[in-house]
Design a protein around this motif. Structure first.
Motif, mmCIF file in Angstrom:
data_model
loop_
_atom_site.group_PDB
_atom_site.id
_atom_site.type_symbol
_atom_site.label_atom_id
_atom_site.label_comp_id
_atom_site.label_asym_id
_atom_site.label_seq_id
_atom_site.Cartn_x
_atom_site.Cartn_y
_atom_site.Cartn_z
ATOM 1 N N VAL A 185 48.558 43.297 18.556
ATOM 2 C CA VAL A 185 48.775 44.256 19.567
ATOM 3 C C VAL A 185 47.765 44.494 20.593
ATOM 4 O O VAL A 185 48.192 44.826 21.943
ATOM 5 N N LYS A 186 46.450 43.841 20.292
ATOM 6 C CA LYS A 186 45.538 43.836 21.426
ATOM 7 C C LYS A 186 45.702 42.757 22.344
ATOM 8 O O LYS A 186 45.430 42.809 23.676
ATOM 9 N N SER A 187 46.322 41.799 22.048
ATOM 10 C CA SER A 187 46.750 40.690 22.869
ATOM 11 C C SER A 187 47.895 41.153 24.129
ATOM 12 O O SER A 187 47.894 40.262 24.968
ATOM 13 N N ALA A 188 48.733 41.983 23.679
ATOM 14 C CA ALA A 188 49.891 42.368 24.780
ATOM 15 C C ALA A 188 49.248 42.729 26.142
ATOM 16 O O ALA A 188 48.456 43.662 26.154
ATOM 17 N N VAL A 189 49.829 42.211 27.217
ATOM 18 C CA VAL A 189 49.273 42.750 28.462
ATOM 19 C C VAL A 189 50.286 43.187 29.273
ATOM 20 O O VAL A 189 50.270 43.739 30.381
ATOM 21 N N GLU A 190 51.793 43.078 28.974
ATOM 22 C CA GLU A 190 52.875 43.716 29.648
ATOM 23 C C GLU A 190 52.618 44.978 29.885
ATOM 24 O O GLU A 190 52.227 45.758 28.972
ATOM 25 N N GLY A 191 52.940 45.366 31.061
ATOM 26 C CA GLY A 191 52.890 46.754 31.484
ATOM 27 C C GLY A 191 51.522 47.436 31.763
ATOM 28 O O GLY A 191 51.445 48.463 32.104
ATOM 29 N N ASP A 196 43.208 48.267 34.290
ATOM 30 C CA ASP A 196 43.269 48.605 32.774
ATOM 31 C C ASP A 196 42.793 47.536 32.141
ATOM 32 O O ASP A 196 41.935 47.731 31.070
ATOM 33 N N LEU A 197 43.110 46.196 32.372
ATOM 34 C CA LEU A 197 42.971 45.168 31.553
ATOM 35 C C LEU A 197 41.444 44.825 31.738
ATOM 36 O O LEU A 197 40.759 44.609 30.668
ATOM 37 N N VAL A 198 40.862 44.923 32.845
ATOM 38 C CA VAL A 198 39.617 44.611 33.069
ATOM 39 C C VAL A 198 38.376 45.560 32.226
ATOM 40 O O VAL A 198 37.472 45.190 31.629
ATOM 41 N N PHE A 199 39.205 46.923 32.551
ATOM 42 C CA PHE A 199 38.093 48.191 31.930
ATOM 43 C C PHE A 199 38.599 48.481 30.540
ATOM 44 O O PHE A 199 37.759 49.233 29.823
ATOM 45 N N ARG A 200 39.533 47.898 29.781
ATOM 46 C CA ARG A 200 39.692 47.919 28.582
ATOM 47 C C ARG A 200 38.547 47.843 27.576
ATOM 48 O O ARG A 200 38.192 48.573 26.608
ATOM 49 N N GLY A 213 28.363 43.777 35.273
ATOM 50 C CA GLY A 213 29.462 44.045 34.512
ATOM 51 C C GLY A 213 29.840 42.839 33.618
ATOM 52 O O GLY A 213 30.115 41.927 34.258
ATOM 53 N N ILE A 214 30.367 43.284 32.484
ATOM 54 C CA ILE A 214 30.631 42.212 31.474
ATOM 55 C C ILE A 214 31.775 42.903 30.756
ATOM 56 O O ILE A 214 31.687 43.778 29.907
ATOM 57 N N GLY A 215 33.003 42.268 30.998
ATOM 58 C CA GLY A 215 34.177 42.758 30.240
ATOM 59 C C GLY A 215 34.837 41.694 29.262
ATOM 60 O O GLY A 215 34.275 40.335 29.438
ATOM 61 N N GLN A 216 35.758 42.042 28.458
ATOM 62 C CA GLN A 216 36.107 41.162 27.671
ATOM 63 C C GLN A 216 37.687 41.498 27.015
ATOM 64 O O GLN A 216 37.739 42.587 26.891
ATOM 65 N N ALA A 230 44.747 34.863 37.781
ATOM 66 C CA ALA A 230 44.447 35.030 39.359
ATOM 67 C C ALA A 230 44.293 36.535 39.560
ATOM 68 O O ALA A 230 43.284 36.980 40.270
ATOM 69 N N ASP A 231 44.955 37.228 39.169
ATOM 70 C CA ASP A 231 45.153 38.737 39.429
ATOM 71 C C ASP A 231 43.899 39.363 38.736
ATOM 72 O O ASP A 231 43.251 40.430 39.266
ATOM 73 N N LEU A 232 43.621 38.950 37.540
ATOM 74 C CA LEU A 232 42.293 39.406 36.845
ATOM 75 C C LEU A 232 41.170 39.193 37.915
ATOM 76 O O LEU A 232 40.160 39.628 37.934
#
Ligand code: MG
Ligand code: MG
Ligand code: MG
Length: 305
Positions: A185-191, A196-200, A213-216, A230-232
């Motif tokens: 569930v955590k791996s899903a990036v669709e949508g 959101d992905l960077v700040f999750r 800043g360090i994101g994961q 590339a978008d990240l």
């Protein structure tokens, strides 16, 4: 006045479940407490809440004048607005001691274990308070999440023992299967937007006067992130431009047990200084690196000194 039990900014499963469990525990010890969170649950946390029939805590972004119990952090960069006039009654955490200070004596349980709910399990036992079945399920998932199903170097014997005991209370027969289901569930990036992905799962740090800043993102297979990489990168460049020295985004492959780190920095050479490996372009593969807390933050803190 009911005190708020509040985890860190960009809440993860541990900080939300710990708020729920600690509020239950304080209430049963006779201290009125309400769970809160500094934001909405991530898809992983939503999965856990739904699985065990728990509700998401109320969202709180300003704590001026409030009474607070902190869970899963003790540093001001992870705290909400209004901390100057809040009263901290207690801390339950498993990170290095941060920079919050208090005006009154407090109850602090800060242990070097893999998850805050591991500490909470021991506090329930200490006071001989029974853990409700649904909360035990959530606590067990928080440990599986924080320790990456026991693979993270932050994982201790105490975490494994807590999972065993909590699984019995929650009626979970196969904890590793539940962990994999959760990480899928955590791996899903669709949508999800790049923001959101960077700040999750993102934290700002003060490293020798530099805002870093360090994101994961933890996934079951890095190829899932190939199409958004590339978008990240573009997104962390935007985040850096908002007054930061550096932003690093760890893309962790939990099966290969390593992380690709995307880099944007005023001084990209800091990465080689911290890890002894030269970045190729804007990223570097760090074999064996799974934990921001134990393997990334200390290296950067040393390199920035
Ligand atoms: Mg956390
Ligand atoms: Mg934690
Ligand atoms: Mg984590």
């Amino acid at each position: 006045m009911s005190a708020l039990v509040l985890g860190h900014m960009n809440p993860d499963t541990d900080s939300i479940i710990s708020a729920i469990a600690a509020a239950d525990l304080y209430a049963k010890r006779g201290f009125a407490a309400t769970p809160a969170a500094q934001g909405q649950p991530t898809p992983e946390t939503e999965f856990v809440l739904k699985k065990f029939g728990l509700s998401a805590p109320q969202v709180v972004t300003d704590v001026a004048g409030k009474q607070l119990y902190l869970v899963d952090y003790s540093d001001l960069p992870q705290a909400p607005q209004g901390m100057d006039s809040a009263t901290i009654l207690g801390i339950v955490d498993h990170h290095k001691l941060g920079d919050v200070t208090t005006s009154t004596p407090l109850e602090a349980w800060i242990w070097p274990v893999g998850c805050t709910t591991t500490v909470l399990k021991s506090i329930y036992d200490f006071y001989c308070i029974e853990i409700p079945k649904n909360i035990a399920g959530g606590m067990l998932c928080a440990i599986l999440s924080d320790t990456v199903i026991f693979k993270s170097p932050t994982c201790t014997e105490a975490d494994k023992q807590a999972v065993d005991a909590l699984a019995k209370i929650a009626g979970v027969a196969d904890v590793k299967a539940l962990g994999m289901e959760m990480f899928k569930v955590k791996s899903a990036v669709e949508g999800a937007s790049m923001h959101d992905l960077v700040f999750r799962d993102y934290k700002d740090f003060d490293m020798n006067g530099n805002k870093v800043g360090i994101g994961q993102l933890e996934v079951v297979d890095l190829s899932i992130l190939e199409k958004v990489k590339a978008d990240l990168q573009a997104e962390i460049e935007k985040v850096k431009s908002e007054g930061r020295h550096s932003v690093f985004l760890l893309l962790t492959d939990i099966m290969k047990e390593g992380s690709e780190m995307l880099i944007v920095s005023d001084n990209p050479a800091i990465v080689e200084k911290a890890f002894g490996v030269k970045a190729e372009g804007k990223s570097v593969w760090l074999p064996g690196v799974m934990s921001r807390k134990k393997q990334v933050v200390p290296n950067f803190e040393k390199a920035f000194k």
